[in-house]
Write a protein that holds these residues in place. Sequence first.
Motif, PDB file in Angstrom:
ATOM      1  N   HIS A  43       0.818  -1.219   0.000  1.00 50.76           N
ATOM      2  CA  HIS A  43       0.000   0.000   0.000  1.00 50.76           C
ATOM      3  C   HIS A  43       0.849   1.266   0.000  1.00 50.76           C
ATOM      4  O   HIS A  43       0.390   2.335  -0.399  1.00 50.76           O
ATOM      5  N   LEU A  50      -5.740   4.649  -4.239  1.00 52.57           N
ATOM      6  CA  LEU A  50      -5.815   3.223  -4.565  1.00 52.57           C
ATOM      7  C   LEU A  50      -5.340   2.338  -3.421  1.00 52.57           C
ATOM      8  O   LEU A  50      -5.306   1.110  -3.559  1.00 52.57           O
ATOM      9  N   SER A  52      -6.645   1.313  -0.740  1.00 45.95           N
ATOM     10  CA  SER A  52      -7.596   0.308  -0.271  1.00 45.95           C
ATOM     11  C   SER A  52      -7.604  -0.928  -1.168  1.00 45.95           C
ATOM     12  O   SER A  52      -8.099  -1.987  -0.769  1.00 45.95           O
ATOM     13  N   ARG A  53      -7.036  -0.798  -2.379  1.00 46.57           N
ATOM     14  CA  ARG A  53      -6.995  -1.925  -3.321  1.00 46.57           C
ATOM     15  C   ARG A  53      -5.603  -2.534  -3.415  1.00 46.57           C
ATOM     16  O   ARG A  53      -5.370  -3.418  -4.242  1.00 46.57           O
ATOM     17  N   GLU A  56      -5.270  -6.366  -3.415  1.00 45.31           N
ATOM     18  CA  GLU A  56      -6.024  -7.147  -4.381  1.00 45.31           C
ATOM     19  C   GLU A  56      -5.048  -7.769  -5.373  1.00 45.31           C
ATOM     20  O   GLU A  56      -3.980  -7.218  -5.640  1.00 45.31           O
ATOM     21  N   THR A  58      -4.337  -7.778  -8.424  1.00 44.51           N
ATOM     22  CA  THR A  58      -4.522  -7.094  -9.697  1.00 44.51           C
ATOM     23  C   THR A  58      -3.427  -6.059  -9.890  1.00 44.51           C
ATOM     24  O   THR A  58      -2.841  -5.566  -8.915  1.00 44.51           O
ATOM     25  N   LEU A  60      -2.219  -2.302 -10.796  1.00 49.58           N
ATOM     26  CA  LEU A  60      -2.818  -0.993 -10.540  1.00 49.58           C
ATOM     27  C   LEU A  60      -2.017   0.082 -11.276  1.00 49.58           C
ATOM     28  O   LEU A  60      -0.798  -0.043 -11.413  1.00 49.58           O
ATOM     29  N   GLN A  70       0.644  -7.291 -10.819  1.00 50.90           N
ATOM     30  CA  GLN A  70      -0.241  -8.145 -10.035  1.00 50.90           C
ATOM     31  C   GLN A  70       0.589  -8.976  -9.057  1.00 50.90           C
ATOM     32  O   GLN A  70       1.605  -9.561  -9.428  1.00 50.90           O
TER      33      GLN A  70
END
Length: 220
Positions: A43, A50, A52-53, A56, A58, A60, A70
């Motif tokens: 993070h 972004l 909070s994602r 994930e 994925t 970004l 990813q």
Amino acid sequence: MIDAARSASLSASRARGRMIEHLRKLKIGDEAVLDAMNRVPRHAFVEEALASRAYEDTALPLGFQQTISQPFVVARMLELLVAGGRPLGKTLEVGTGCGYQAAVLSCMASDVYSMERIAKLLDRARANLRPLKIPNIRLKHGDGSLGLPEIAPFDTIILAAAGNAVPPALLKQLAPGGRMVMPLGSTHQVILLIEHGLNGGFKETRLDAVRFVPLLPGTE
């Protein structure tokens, strides 16, 4: 403020733990790789909007038409490099991006030399990495396809951008017994693992389908 900071740190730690469990379910089994990815706060390398994602599975956006890879792909490429208990040793990363993968590599390699062709993106990577005070990462602004011949040979080379062919300069800089992993192709990309035999010669293995930004020449 202290309680809020502690709560945020705990929340990120839990999210990172869920990411690691997800990687296990995807058959990433090398504990050194999983430990390295669990130690790096992903993070801290993405835009605040972004964050909070961040955990994930994925890619970004980073701006400059670049992405942070990813998590599964980072883990998969690292697992290929250390298969059989092989150490990363002195490592060249082509495509610093936000600095995340360099931080993960630093947990496993003796030294990490990371190259980025976009100066403003490299500045961002420096800012992201500075609070972590990692001693064995050296960032370089330059054309990654040319490598760093003055520092070669490298035990490990990893590319975070897809080339249509293996850069000849990087093959020359891969130490005997070394491994290089890169995305190869344009429309249809795959992970390419290159192993440099101790007695010369290179073995190429084409693996998973992936999607990366293109490897571009020059600097900006």
